[in-house]
Write an enzyme that holds these catalytic residues in place. Structure first.
Site, mmCIF file in Angstrom:
data_model
loop_
_atom_site.group_PDB
_atom_site.id
_atom_site.type_symbol
_atom_site.label_atom_id
_atom_site.label_comp_id
_atom_site.label_asym_id
_atom_site.label_seq_id
_atom_site.Cartn_x
_atom_site.Cartn_y
_atom_site.Cartn_z
ATOM 1 N N ASP A 149 -7.873 6.045 -2.151
ATOM 2 C CA ASP A 149 -7.072 4.880 -1.782
ATOM 3 C C ASP A 149 -6.693 4.116 -3.045
ATOM 4 O O ASP A 149 -7.489 3.337 -3.578
ATOM 5 C CB ASP A 149 -7.850 3.973 -0.830
ATOM 6 C CG ASP A 149 -6.974 2.872 -0.245
ATOM 7 O OD1 ASP A 149 -5.810 2.759 -0.666
ATOM 8 O OD2 ASP A 149 -7.459 2.130 0.630
ATOM 9 N N CYS A 154 0.814 -1.219 0.000
ATOM 10 C CA CYS A 154 0.000 0.000 0.000
ATOM 11 C C CYS A 154 0.844 1.265 0.000
ATOM 12 O O CYS A 154 0.474 2.267 -0.634
ATOM 13 C CB CYS A 154 -0.957 -0.008 1.189
ATOM 14 S SG CYS A 154 -0.139 -0.097 2.798
ATOM 15 N N HIS A 212 -2.044 0.678 7.133
ATOM 16 C CA HIS A 212 -2.363 1.040 5.753
ATOM 17 C C HIS A 212 -1.914 2.472 5.490
ATOM 18 O O HIS A 212 -1.674 3.253 6.416
ATOM 19 C CB HIS A 212 -3.871 0.911 5.537
ATOM 20 C CG HIS A 212 -4.288 0.905 4.097
ATOM 21 N ND1 HIS A 212 -3.713 0.088 3.151
ATOM 22 C CD2 HIS A 212 -5.220 1.634 3.435
ATOM 23 C CE1 HIS A 212 -4.283 0.293 1.983
ATOM 24 N NE2 HIS A 212 -5.203 1.241 2.133
#
Length: 665
Positions: free
Chosen positions: A452, A394, A437
């Site tokens: 995202d 991520c 994250h």
């Protein structure tokens, strides 16, 4: 020695190998002293041992004051004290050191299992103290009930412990001190580089737990913001200076809001976890310029706080001037690096929301992979990731998107935190380290909005969690093959894991997170107390009441039995007769005593005769009910005779001597 060894268990995770060797050395020496093969070490040997231990502790702490170094010093002192354990005073000192070592262990571990172990250590230490106090020069008598006495002592202390725990004011720390070094803490760092979060995702440790009061957000809304990173130096992102700036806490409303309680594990930093648009009533919590919740000091112990988040939050500018400052603050990029993404970005829309759609579409249409084992990128790392490697976690996707947005002239920042979590059947959410994250926030000229990029390459990560997203790669917690989280698809393993997790959660929520606010609510709800002084009165009254109850219980336990009262009656009569000048030899029979009293004081002949008859009736009684009545009558007659004997005056016995009539028995 068992108490000392038991107290070491919470410290095993950080103690160096030399300290294990020292413990073995001390135990071996003590055994040889006990068996007579060695004598106690002399001053020189003890001096050398202490110097070596101090050097080892200094090396462990790196010359700095830390909890690990301080605890290692305490452990070294306690273990070395065993070498000169010879007197009762030495034994008492060792017992107290064992209790201190166990207490310091709770700074590292506070789970219910370690708490149960702490109780076991306490029992051993108290038993050692009882044995030390009861021992004589020849040793400890075998009939001494060491553990029985220990159990009574601890049970007696239990009510006092509960009163002090629930009612004594829960004061915050007077200063902030690092209770754990960085090596003992797990969490986000203030600098984000490729590989940081993927490394953190190998841990299943709890980051925090959340309980919602009322409505709960869907999983794709569970973005827990911890810090913003807005300065890129060509290698990684650094925490924003605005995360330390403070804004007034906005007013909280219950309309269209999520109300939740967080129990956060220690991080060593001041950031807190919160949903976007959150605010808190807690006095120790601040609101930063980037709309994050921040504690007033680093979190070195588990804390609990309440917050409220708007359902559709608007993350506005930090200050009125941020609209003008945004280009300077959130468009800065290092020179030269990543020329390919710069060239690609200037060809994309300059409007923030359109750019976000284009970037996500680019990720979807190209063969990107979501993996915990990306290749190591260097130099122009973002160019290598976006146009050749296309394998990353991520932080790779978030860093690339934020960089590209700035190259396109759109203010951007990376946000680090946690996403998702595991809903427990009992209704609370557990967020673990593998839920860490990173995502992006873009500025559209009026507000910040979340994007995202991970959702474009691994939507399962957002909807179902990391394990589902890495199902094909099978790298989820691969460094912890025995972790029960890897086997959630096995019914009984998962059920047992959830039950243990629930026990630890309830322990954390109702015991470890029992703070001043919770205590205030308890006192108000149970006793109607809102002032601290009133609470202290309740504590004093409760403790005084316990002392009264304890005194009454002791009196009840030590009260004379029925037959003991008869013996006490004879004893009192003997003492009174002795005061009146009647010589009572040791072992004088009761009938002889009555005869001596009658001869000395003829006025008491009738009462002596009645007492003599009552005594003979006791001798003749065989059945228990008859004997009990006879003893009761004899006790009453002895008490009456004793009172009359006390009142008799000298000389009255002579005046009435001729009027005494002897009665047959």
């Amino acid at each position: 020695m068992l108490a000392v060894l038991s107290s070491l268990l919470p410290h095993l995770s950080y103690l160096p190998i030399w300290l294990y060797l020292m413990v073995a050395f001390v135990l071996g020496w003590r055994w040889l002293v006990y068996t007579g093969h060695l004598s106690f070490p002399g001053r020189f040997a003890k001096l050398i041992t202490v110097i070596l231990a101090c050097v080892g502790v200094y090396t462990l702490s790196g010359g700095q004051i830390s909890l690990e170094g301080s605890s290692a010093f305490l452990i070294s002192a306690g273990v070395l004290k065993l070498l000169e354990l010879a007197t009762r005073r030495d034994g008492i000192v060792v017992v107290f050191i064992a209790l201190f070592i166990q207490a310091s262990g709770f700074l590292f571990h506070q789970s219910i299992l370690y708490s149960l172990h702490g109780i076991a250590t306490l029992v051993l230490a108290c038993a050692a103290m009882v044995a030390t106090q009861a021992a004589t020069r020849t040793g400890l008598a075998s009939q001494v009930p060491v553990f029985g006495v220990t159990a009574k002592l601890l049970l007696t202390a239990l009510p006092f412990m509960l009163i002090v725990y629930f009612l004594f004011p829960r004061l915050g720390p007077l200063w902030s001190v690092a209770l754990q070094s960085d090596s003992a803490l797990t969490g986000l760092s203030e600098r984000l580089q490729p590989g940081d979060i993927s490394e953190l995702s190998q841990s299943s440790d709890v980051a925090f737990r959340v309980t919602f009061d009322g409505d709960k957000p869907s999983r794709n809304e569970l973005y827990w913001r911890a810090m913003t990173l807005d300065e890129h130096d060509g290698d990684g992102w650094d925490k924003s200076v605005l995360d330390a700036a403070q804004l007034p806490m906005p007013a909280l409303t219950d309309e269209a809001a999520y109300r939740y309680e967080v129990i956060q594990e220690p991080t060593g930093q001041a950031y807190l976890f919160s949903l976007a648009g959150s605010a808190s009533r807690d006095a120790d919590i601040e609101l930063t310029a980037t709309r994050l919740l921040r504690y007033e000091r680093p979190v070195y112990q588990r804390i609990r706080y309440d917050a409220t988040a708007q359902v559709n939050p608007i993350i506005g500018p930090a200050f009125d001037s941020e609209r003008r400052a945004a280009p300077d603050l959130y468009l800065a990029l290092p020179d030269v690096v990543n020329p390919m993404i710069r060239e690609w970005a200037v060809q994309q829309p300059a409007e923030a929301r359109q750019f976000a759609e284009v970037f996500l579409q680019y990720v979807r249409e190209n063969p990107f992979y979501y993996t915990l084992k990306p290749p190591r990128y260097s130099g122009d790392d973002i160019d290598q990731f976006l146009f050749s490697g296309r394998r990353g976690f991520c932080e790779h996707y978030a860093s690339a998107m934020a960089f590209a947005a700035r190259a396109a002239g759109i203010p951007s920042r990376v946000v680090a935190g946690y996403q998702g979590g595991e809903w427990h059947p009992d209704g609370y959410l557990t967020v673990r380290q593998y839920d860490a994250h990173a995502w992006v926030e873009l500025w559209d000229g009026e507000q910040w909005f979340r994007v995202d990029p991970t959702s474009a390459v691994a939507p399962d990560r957002i909807e179902y969690g990391l394990q589902r997203a890495l199902l094909e790669e099978d790298t989820f917690l691969e460094e912890s093959p025995l972790s029960p989280h890897r086997y959630a698809d096995i019914g009984w393993v998962n059920s047992l894991r959830l039950q243990l997790d629930n026990i630890n959660y309830q322990w954390s929520r109702w015991v470890l997170a029992y703070d001043g606010e919770r205590q205030k609510g308890l006192l108000s709800r149970w006793f109607g107390i809102d002032a601290l002084v009133d609470g202290l009165y309740v504590i004093a009254g409760s403790i005084a009441g316990l002392f009264v109850i304890g005194a009454l219980w002791q009196w009840w336990q030590q009260r004379p039995e029925k037959r003991t009262r008869l013996i006490l009656g004879w004893s009192e009569l003997r003492k009174t007769a002795d005061k009146k000048g009647i010589t009572v030899a040791e072992g004088t029979a009761p009938l002889s005593l009555l005869a001596d009293i009658e001869r000395a004081y003829p006025l008491l002949a009738d009462q002596c005769h009645i007492a003599r008859c009552a005594l003979i009736q006791v001798y003749k009684s065989d059945e228990e009910p008859v004997l009990e009545r006879a003893e009761k009558n004899l006790t009453r007659q002895l008490q009456l005779l004793n009172r009359q004997l006390r009142r008799v005056r000298p000389g009255t016995e002579t005046a009435a001597a001729g009027n005494v009539k002897k009665r047959p028995v």
